[in-house]
Scaffold this motif. Structure first.
Motif, PDB file in Angstrom:
ATOM      1  N   SER A   1      -9.574   2.624   1.949  1.00 22.93           N
ATOM      2  CA  SER A   1      -9.345   1.276   1.409  1.00 22.93           C
ATOM      3  C   SER A   1      -8.071   1.124   0.583  1.00 22.93           C
ATOM      4  O   SER A   1      -7.628  -0.008   0.361  1.00 22.93           O
ATOM      5  N   CYS A   2      -7.497   2.211   0.101  1.00 22.85           N
ATOM      6  CA  CYS A   2      -6.362   2.104  -0.818  1.00 22.85           C
ATOM      7  C   CYS A   2      -5.058   2.479  -0.112  1.00 22.85           C
ATOM      8  O   CYS A   2      -5.047   3.290   0.824  1.00 22.85           O
ATOM      9  N   ARG A   3      -3.960   1.911  -0.581  1.00 26.02           N
ATOM     10  CA  ARG A   3      -2.653   2.152   0.025  1.00 26.02           C
ATOM     11  C   ARG A   3      -2.149   3.534  -0.346  1.00 26.02           C
ATOM     12  O   ARG A   3      -2.125   3.900  -1.525  1.00 26.02           O
TER      13      ARG A   3
ATOM     14  N   TYR B   1      -4.583   3.879  -9.733  1.00 35.19           N
ATOM     15  CA  TYR B   1      -4.142   4.999  -8.900  1.00 35.19           C
ATOM     16  C   TYR B   1      -5.187   6.115  -8.870  1.00 35.19           C
ATOM     17  O   TYR B   1      -5.864   6.391  -9.862  1.00 35.19           O
TER      18      TYR B   1
ATOM     19  N   ARG C   1     -15.115   1.379  -8.109  1.00 35.63           N
ATOM     20  CA  ARG C   1     -14.706   0.073  -7.568  1.00 35.63           C
ATOM     21  C   ARG C   1     -14.689  -0.987  -8.672  1.00 35.63           C
ATOM     22  O   ARG C   1     -13.805  -1.850  -8.699  1.00 35.63           O
TER      23      ARG C   1
ATOM     24  N   PRO D   1      -4.603  -3.223  -1.249  1.00 41.34           N
ATOM     25  CA  PRO D   1      -5.423  -2.787  -0.110  1.00 41.34           C
ATOM     26  C   PRO D   1      -4.585  -2.040   0.922  1.00 41.34           C
ATOM     27  O   PRO D   1      -3.378  -2.249   1.020  1.00 41.34           O
ATOM     28  N   LYS D   2      -5.254  -1.170   1.643  1.00 45.55           N
ATOM     29  CA  LYS D   2      -4.585  -0.415   2.692  1.00 45.55           C
ATOM     30  C   LYS D   2      -4.148  -1.351   3.802  1.00 45.55           C
ATOM     31  O   LYS D   2      -4.886  -2.262   4.194  1.00 45.55           O
TER      32      LYS D   2
ATOM     33  N   VAL E   1     -11.521   5.736  -1.061  1.00 45.50           N
ATOM     34  CA  VAL E   1     -10.111   5.652  -1.454  1.00 45.50           C
ATOM     35  C   VAL E   1      -9.219   5.820  -0.238  1.00 45.50           C
ATOM     36  O   VAL E   1      -8.268   5.040  -0.021  1.00 45.50           O
TER      37      VAL E   1
ATOM     38  N   TYR F   1      -2.801   7.454  -4.130  1.00 45.18           N
ATOM     39  CA  TYR F   1      -3.252   6.188  -3.544  1.00 45.18           C
ATOM     40  C   TYR F   1      -3.205   5.093  -4.612  1.00 45.18           C
ATOM     41  O   TYR F   1      -3.558   5.326  -5.772  1.00 45.18           O
ATOM     42  N   ASP F   2      -2.780   3.919  -4.175  1.00 42.92           N
ATOM     43  CA  ASP F   2      -2.746   2.743  -5.043  1.00 42.92           C
ATOM     44  C   ASP F   2      -3.890   1.825  -4.638  1.00 42.92           C
ATOM     45  O   ASP F   2      -3.830   1.150  -3.608  1.00 42.92           O
ATOM     46  N   CYS F   3      -4.947   1.829  -5.444  1.00 45.23           N
ATOM     47  CA  CYS F   3      -6.127   1.038  -5.106  1.00 45.23           C
ATOM     48  C   CYS F   3      -6.006  -0.412  -5.575  1.00 45.23           C
ATOM     49  O   CYS F   3      -6.886  -1.235  -5.283  1.00 45.23           O
TER      50      CYS F   3
ATOM     51  N   VAL G   1     -11.547  -0.500 -10.693  1.00 40.64           N
ATOM     52  CA  VAL G   1     -10.389  -1.031  -9.965  1.00 40.64           C
ATOM     53  C   VAL G   1     -10.361  -2.554 -10.069  1.00 40.64           C
ATOM     54  O   VAL G   1      -9.315  -3.167 -10.339  1.00 40.64           O
TER      55      VAL G   1
END
Length: 672
Positions: free
Chosen positions: A643-645, A609, A599, A669-670, A640, A664-666, A602
């Protein structure tokens, strides 16, 4: 034939100057030098024949690629280019590979090149060690030939394996020991200890298997008073310990924040990794802080998931059929064709020198090589043997004892007994692979019969017209019969179907998992004969190139991306030198990086990613009975996914179909 000790030299004699020798002796010496050079050239040709097809050892090739890109990664043996985690091994044997890759580029041949050179060097040094011991140039030349053409040794030096560096270091230690023990030289004994320590950097505790032989041999044989022998042994032992533990102390005293996390542990402690995870855990003993190792059943399941049918060799190497496995058809053909000859030579040598002085060099050599052989065999019998290359530990003592037996005792009863024992043993082992070189065993039997017949003729002639000619011819034919099969198995490695691969140093048909009396190999799904889908190529496929291009175009962070499985990360590191973070290390069980660290990376824009396996698909955790990795990596995965897209696969694969991993793209946000 005679059973006297007259044919056994009491000690190596100093070489005479060329001017003091008869012309025939000078010619013989030059011939032996030419033969040694020819042997080295032949050895180099054999080991280099398939160098470009040596393959990439899974996991370790990724570390070598990382080490070749960063001096810090090389210094610490890091798994990833940004030095987040180490390998689950010490870095010593991989440094030459990383330097070679740095100079010549990252190729299969550049990774295997150092091992090929180490192999030729080992043959040369072994020649010197046997010469110092026996005082016989013929024994030295024969021993070098046997070592070069031991099947497992030939396959090992053709690939980028840790055991090549270890073998060279132990042979160097033996050579320095032989010099020290005949002259009582402290400096040479210290160098022997240092070489054992360097071998420790290559293969850790396995290097210490030679220590009982070094200690007992020197204390029993060196031409010095007892107090000085003990003092020399203590000083050399201290040098060995300091050299062995040098990198461990470096890891220990470097603050954790300034070095990579140590894989194979859950406490970031190098001693736990070396002495626990890579040490006594192989004997079933747990050390606090050491992670567990893979079991045989989990390995079999993992290989099936990867599309690889495990052979009898693979299934028995983990889980160990105990005390008899070194005699079985999986292991013995790789290193043990000369078991009977080596054991007979050891027994005969100790018996015929039993009344020699304490400092007798030949008897001391039998003690040294014999203890090395017995200690190595006991260790390998007790422990699980995950790779065939471990067997190379036995090759030097077997070859030294066998060469001494053939050359020193050819006029004694040892010759016919050894020829008969070797013929029966060869027939037994070769029967397990009856369709491999089917003409060889009948030839060996014919040569053995001729040799034994000539021995009988020579014995009869002694009573009427004494002559050595039948015995000499018997010795030549007998030696050919005893040595032909292992030399042929080693020479067969010029065919890539019989040369092993970057995973295992296997020469001959054992790699196919032949069953006794059958010519049908066990199929390896998705891999060419003699190969393995894990070690064929270091390039990326089209889908991986597309994903990497997408990530490179959308993120400019220190890490290209993170993964929860090194198998996922390896193509990107090997193929493109991408700074991929393989979370959890080799087993997925290492608690690094922590969720807090991920985290923070990030938040600091060092990582955007994360590429995760699709739940329920194969993960390296299958090897360790813990699918999805350890608690730390599972926590990271859960965060991940929550929380990540999730990046639609169509954006980086060009297809909306199913994918093996999810990106996932952190940095975003998702969506709620």
């Amino acid at each position: 034939m005679t059973t006297t000790t007259s044919t056994v030299p009491s000690a190596p004699e100093p070489a005479a100057e060329a001017g003091d020798r008869p012309a025939a002796d000078v010619f013989a010496r030059r011939w032996r030098i030419a033969a040694l050079l020819a042997l080295c050239a032949l050895t180099a040709a054999l080991y280099a024949w398939n160098l470009s097809a040596a393959g990439y050892p899974p996991f370790y090739s990724m570390a070598v690629r990382s080490m070749s890109m960063s001096w810090k990664a090389m210094f610490y043996g890091a798994l990833d280019p940004l030095s987040t985690l180490t390998m689950d091994k010490l870095a010593g044997s991989f440094v030459p590979q990383a330097l070679s890759a740095r100079v010549f580029g990252f190729h299969a041949w550049s990774l295997a090149l150092p091992q090929m050179l180490e192999g030729v060097a080992a043959v040369l040094v072994f020649h010197s060690a046997v010469r110092r011991w026996t005082g016989s140039r013929d024994a030295a030349l024969l021993g070098a030939l046997l070592l070069a053409f031991t099947p497992v040794v030939a396959s090992m030096f053709e690939h980028s394996m840790e055991d090549g560096a270890l073998t060279l270091c132990l042979v160097l230690a033996a050579d320095r020991y032989q010099y020290a023990v005949t002259r009582g030289r402290l400096r040479s004994l210290v160098f022997a200890g240092v070489w054992v320590g360097v071998g420790f950097q290559a293969k850790m505790l396995e290097a210490w298997v030679i220590l009982p032989a070094l200690a007992v041999g020197y204390l029993a044989t060196a031409p010095l008073p007892r107090a000085r022998r003990l003092a020399h042994a203590a000083i050399a032992g201290l040098a060995m310990v300091l050299t062995s533990l040098s990198w461990l102390l470096l890891y220990t005293f470097t603050p954790a924040a300034d070095r990579p996390y140590i894989d194979g542990t859950n406490n970031n402690n190098a001693f736990s990794m070396v002495f626990g995870y890579n040490g006594v855990s192989r004997l079933g003993i747990h050390v606090p802080g050491a992670l567990g190792t893979a079991s045989g059943s989990n390995l079999h399941h993992a290989l099936k998931q990867l599309g690889v049918s495990s052979s009898p060799t693979q299934s028995q190497s983990f889980g160990a059929d105990g005390w008899t496995k070194l005699l079985g058809p999986e292991f013995a053909p790789e290193v043990g064709w000369l078991y009977p000859l080596a054991l007979l030579a050891l027994g005969a040598g100790l018996w015929w020198t039993r009344r020699a002085s304490r400092t007798n060099a030949v008897r001391g050599g039998f003690v040294f090589w014999g203890i090395w052989f017995v200690t190595g065999a006991l260790v390998l019998s007790v422990m699980a043997v995950p790779h065939m290359a471990y067997l190379s530990l036995l090759a030097p003592p077997i070859c030294a004892l066998s060469a001494a037996g053939v050359v020193l005792y050819w006029r004694t009863w040892l010759l016919p007994v050894a020829v008969l024992a070797e013929a029966l043993w060869t027939a037994y082992l070769a029967h397990q692979y009856a369709h491999f070189l089917p003409w060889l065993t009948p030839l060996v039997m014919a040569l053995a019969v001729l040799s034994l017949s000539l021995v009988a003729i020579g014995a009869l002639n002694r009573s009427s017209a004494p002559t050595d000619r039948p015995i000499r011819l018997a010795a030549i034919l007998g030696a050919t019969a005893m040595l032909a099969t292992p030399l042929a198995w080693a020479a067969a490695t010029v065919n890539t179907s019989y040369s092993g691969n970057a995973l295992d140093a296997i020469a001959g048909p054992v790699q196919f998992g032949f069953t006794a009396g059958s010519s049908t190999p066990v199929a390896r799904q998705g891999a060419p004969a003699g190969g393995n889908p894990l070690s064929q190529d270091a390039s990326m496929n089209a889908a991986q190139r597309a994903l990497l291009a997408y990530v490179d175009g959308h993120a400019h962070t220190a890490y290209t991306f993170a993964t929860d499985d090194w198998l996922t990360a390896e193509p990107y590191v090997d193929g493109a030198g991408a700074a991929v973070l393989p979370m959890g290390g080799f087993s997925g069980m290492a608690p690094a990086p922590s969720l807090a660290a991920v985290r923070a990376d990030v938040q600091d824009k060092r990582l955007a990613y994360v590429l995760l396996d699709v739940p329920g698909t194969f993960n390296i955790g299958f090897l360790f009975g813990n699918v999805g990795g350890g608690p730390t990596i599972k926590a990271v995965d859960a965060w991940v996914r929550a929380s990540c897209r999730l990046v639609p696969s169509a954006q980086y694969s060009g297809s909306a179909g199913p994918v093996a991993q999810m990106l996932y793209d952190c940095a975003e946000p998702k969506a709620a």
